[in-house]
Motif scaffolding. Structure first.
Motif, mmCIF file in Angstrom:
data_model
loop_
_atom_site.group_PDB
_atom_site.id
_atom_site.type_symbol
_atom_site.label_atom_id
_atom_site.label_comp_id
_atom_site.label_asym_id
_atom_site.label_seq_id
_atom_site.Cartn_x
_atom_site.Cartn_y
_atom_site.Cartn_z
ATOM 1 N N ALA A 110 -2.701 4.701 8.377
ATOM 2 C CA ALA A 110 -3.854 5.441 7.871
ATOM 3 C C ALA A 110 -4.064 6.736 8.645
ATOM 4 C CB ALA A 110 -5.104 4.565 7.957
ATOM 5 N N SER A 111 -3.837 6.695 9.969
ATOM 6 C CA SER A 111 -4.021 7.883 10.787
ATOM 7 C C SER A 111 -3.020 8.972 10.406
ATOM 8 C CB SER A 111 -3.880 7.526 12.267
ATOM 9 O OG SER A 111 -4.039 8.647 13.086
ATOM 10 N N CYS A 114 -3.989 10.547 7.055
ATOM 11 C CA CYS A 114 -5.133 11.471 7.136
ATOM 12 C C CYS A 114 -4.727 12.833 7.668
ATOM 13 C CB CYS A 114 -6.222 10.868 8.008
ATOM 14 S SG CYS A 114 -7.091 9.476 7.235
ATOM 15 N N ARG A 167 -12.541 4.962 11.052
ATOM 16 C CA ARG A 167 -12.524 6.048 10.068
ATOM 17 C C ARG A 167 -13.105 5.601 8.737
ATOM 18 N NH1 ARG A 167 -8.094 7.623 11.098
ATOM 19 N NH2 ARG A 167 -8.359 9.675 12.026
ATOM 20 N N GLY A 168 -12.670 4.464 8.244
ATOM 21 C CA GLY A 168 -13.190 3.961 6.972
ATOM 22 C C GLY A 168 -14.675 3.651 7.053
ATOM 23 N N LEU A 218 -11.062 8.656 -0.260
ATOM 24 C CA LEU A 218 -10.661 8.018 0.998
ATOM 25 C C LEU A 218 -11.342 6.672 1.183
ATOM 26 C CD1 LEU A 218 -10.696 11.095 3.413
ATOM 27 C CD2 LEU A 218 -8.708 9.914 2.483
ATOM 28 N N ASN A 219 -12.591 6.586 0.782
ATOM 29 C CA ASN A 219 -13.314 5.322 0.893
ATOM 30 C C ASN A 219 -12.653 4.239 0.051
ATOM 31 O OD1 ASN A 219 -15.748 3.778 1.767
ATOM 32 N ND2 ASN A 219 -16.169 3.769 -0.425
ATOM 33 N N LEU A 222 -8.900 3.640 1.941
ATOM 34 C CA LEU A 222 -9.031 3.063 3.284
ATOM 35 C C LEU A 222 -9.779 1.744 3.262
ATOM 36 C CD1 LEU A 222 -9.836 6.236 5.415
ATOM 37 C CD2 LEU A 222 -7.655 5.064 5.136
ATOM 38 N N VAL A 225 -7.129 -0.816 2.801
ATOM 39 C CA VAL A 225 -6.325 -0.940 4.023
ATOM 40 C C VAL A 225 -7.104 -1.699 5.098
ATOM 41 C CG1 VAL A 225 -5.196 0.337 5.882
ATOM 42 C CG2 VAL A 225 -4.998 1.140 3.523
ATOM 43 N N ASP A 226 -8.390 -1.397 5.223
ATOM 44 C CA ASP A 226 -9.211 -2.068 6.242
ATOM 45 C C ASP A 226 -9.389 -3.551 5.941
ATOM 46 O OD1 ASP A 226 -9.419 0.295 7.535
ATOM 47 O OD2 ASP A 226 -11.475 0.742 6.914
ATOM 48 N N ASN A 229 -6.408 -5.122 7.272
ATOM 49 C CA ASN A 229 -6.495 -5.071 8.725
ATOM 50 C C ASN A 229 -7.371 -6.196 9.264
ATOM 51 O OD1 ASN A 229 -6.528 -4.189 11.409
ATOM 52 N ND2 ASN A 229 -6.557 -2.047 10.798
ATOM 53 N N LEU A 319 1.026 7.672 3.391
ATOM 54 C CA LEU A 319 0.596 6.298 3.673
ATOM 55 C C LEU A 319 1.691 5.308 3.299
ATOM 56 C CD1 LEU A 319 -1.617 4.335 4.558
ATOM 57 C CD2 LEU A 319 -2.531 4.429 2.239
#
Length: 575
Positions: A110-111, A114, A167-168, A218-219, A222, A225-226, A229, A319
């Motif tokens: 993700a980093s 971005c 970030r998210g 992005l919301n 991400l 992805v979160d 995670n 990504l």
């Protein structure tokens, strides 16, 4: 047994290495993460870490060949191919299963993605938080505006590179408070402190058509992805579903910008950087909320919309490229074979592993090669024992332990070798997030006020805490065993601690006068000083002057050794 390793620097700028072991507890039918030790190191290179771990295993009489898996973060010192710790470990244990920290890998993906976005967006996220961080007046004014727009009263979050989900979460919080933030900065730009605090720049960015659209996109991405995670930060067994979860999410991300006909190929063969496979920019999936905002508030012109779509496309491409680089997506990789650890997959006639020897040969320490014939027979018989298995839990950690109750016509355990293999595989790590928890606990023990604590002292405290927690009782309900009480009375605990602790640490922790020369009477001094601290802390009528006189006077020094055992018994009773 698998072990999980991580290195960090504590508050006193000392490098410490935390080593945890993961094993399957047959009594509790679950996977246990246990702290092995915390050691202080001087060399944090791969070779230095290898020496420290070898020394630790030797001190505890743990043979290295007992290790079947290893997990750590993705630093080169840990997972470097040539000089990383995993390279040295593979030389000693060639069959070891190695996996980088899944949660860390998602965060890195993700980093990197971005970095393809406009630079002003990252700065905007930081500026919004910093504007409120050190001003209680602004926070109070913002709360008043939250009341006006009926927005939830929540503070703005700080963007951090070391917190994987920050970030998210920051983006989600800004979108939640968007209306309140707009009103607040509209009022702030009229103040005299605009040039210093940057309120005008923040308001300009918010008013720019396209900023909210990008944050909504992005919301959406991400957020997914979160979720993965968080799932793989869990302490429960997840390795059996790791490949399927990653593959499904990777295919879902590809579907956002790649044509449908391409997705029918194998994931490993799809190149996310191949522009010939992309959809038209207008057909990219930007998420439901972003698409709805584009309909209500369209971008000013075609050029701006095209630039916006290109940024979203670059984000998705990077990504997916990072995910392909960091995760095994081949259909014949070991993670695919490990799916059979899940009972649902193991009982499926179309299971991916026809011969269990394909999996067992990768872990020679779990099942000996001479038992492979028995193992294969039990693997085949598993498909035809559904009636015997229907009452068993389909939770992996319970299933492979409970299967031992099934017996054959000779009253022998029917699936003993298969159960041994699968219970061993359950200990394989899918993440090393539990080591990060240890470092958080270290920071709670070694504070600014107690910044001289040594690594082995910290380890003793954490080991004692975990020993109580593993018994699943509260600390005030814990009852010491008779063996422990006997060890305390006979002095074995004290002797063991003295053996582990260097004389310099004893002086650091307990000496009142550092210029006193060491002698044969140091050990009685240390004992009386510890007793003095105990008496003083619980308020017994034992003055400091009398105790210090007894410790350092010539007569007292002669009497200390003779009364030491008696005082130890007294200390035990007081405690």
């Amino acid at each position: 047994m698998c072990f999980l390793v991580d290195e960090s620097t504590d508050i006193s700028v000392s490098q410490i290495l935390a080593v945890m072991v993961r094993y399957f507890d047959q009594r509790k039918s679950k996977v246990i993460d246990a702290l092995l030790d915390i050691v202080e190191i001087d060399d944090a290179s791969g070779e230095g870490l290898n020496k420290a771990v070898k020394k630790l295993h030797a001190s505890k009489d743990i043979p290295l060949h007992n290790i079947i898996g290893f997990a750590s973060d993705n630093r080169s010192a840990m997972l470097g191919i040539n000089n990383g710790f995993q390279a040295f470990l593979k030389r000693d244990v060639p069959s070891v299963f190695i996996l980088g920290r899944t949660c860390h890998s998602f965060a890195l993906c993700a980093s990197h993605a971005c970095s393809q976005l406009p630079s002003f967006l990252e700065q905007f996220l930081r500026d919004v938080c910093c504007y409120f961080a050190h001003s209680s007046k602004r926070q109070h004014q913002f709360q008043l505006i939250q009341d006006i727009v009926e927005s939830p009263k929540r503070r703005m979050l700080k963007l951090s590179q070391t917190r994987w989900l920050s970030r998210g979460q920051v983006i989600a919080r800004i979108l939640e408070q968007w209306d309140a933030l707009e009103l607040f900065f509209q009022a702030e730009i009229k103040t005299e402190a605009v040039k210093l605090d940057g309120a005008a720049e923040i308001h300009k960015t918010m008013a720019n058509r396209g900023t909210k659209h990008m944050l909504l996109f992005l919301n959406y991405v991400l957020g997914n992805v979160d979720k993965m995670n968080l799932e793989f930060q869990s302490g429960y067994f997840r390795l059996g579903t790791l490949y399927a979860t990653i593959a499904d999410e990777y295919r879902s991300l590809l579907a956002m910008f790649v044509r449908e006909v391409v997705l029918s190929k194998t994931l490993a063969s799809i190149d996310p950087c191949d522009s010939s496979q992309y959809k038209r920019l207008d057909d990219i999936n930007l998420g439901g909320r972003c698409q709805a905002l584009l309909m209500r508030e369209p971008l000013p012109d075609k050029e701006v919309k095209k630039r916006f779509s290109l940024y979203c496309q670059k984000f998705l491409v990077e990504l997916c490229s990072q995910m392909k680089k960091r995760f095994p997506l081949e259909e014949d990789c070991l993670l695919v074979k490990l799916q059979v650890v899940e009972p649902k997959e193991a009982l499926n006639p179309q299971r991916s592993v026809k011969s269990i020897a394909e999996l067992a040969v990768c872990f020679p320490t779990l099942v000996k090669e001479e038992d492979f014939d028995v193992l294969q027979d039990q693997w085949q018989d598993l498909l035809y024992a559904k009636e015997s298995l229907q009452n068993l839990s389909h939770n992996a950690t319970s299933f492979w332990q409970d299967i031992l109750i099934i017996k054959d016509g000779n009253n022998l355990v029917k699936f003993d070798v298969l159960s041994k293999l699968m219970c061993g595989l359950l200990a394989l790590p899918h993440s090393s997030a539990c080591v990060e928890i240890v470092f958080s606990q270290v920071n709670m023990v070694k504070t600014k006020q107690a910044n001289r604590l040594q690594a082995n002292t910290i380890a003793d405290r954490l080991l004692a805490k975990r020993a109580i927690s593993h018994q699943e009782v509260a600390c005030h309900e814990w009852e010491p065993s008779s063996v422990l009480i006997s060890d305390v009375n006979t002095g074995k605990c004290h002797q063991s601690h003295t053996k582990r602790t260097s004389q310099s640490e004893q002086a650091t922790l307990h000496s009142w006068e550092p210029d006193i020369a060491s002698s044969d009477t140091d050990e009685p001094k240390q004992f009386f000083l510890q007793l003095f601290l105990l008496y003083y802390s619980i308020g017994l009528p034992q003055g400091p002057q009398s105790l210090l006189t007894a410790i350092y006077s010539p007569v007292g020094l002669q009497q200390q050794q003779s009364c030491k055992n008696e005082m130890q018994v007294g200390t035990t009773r007081v405690a």
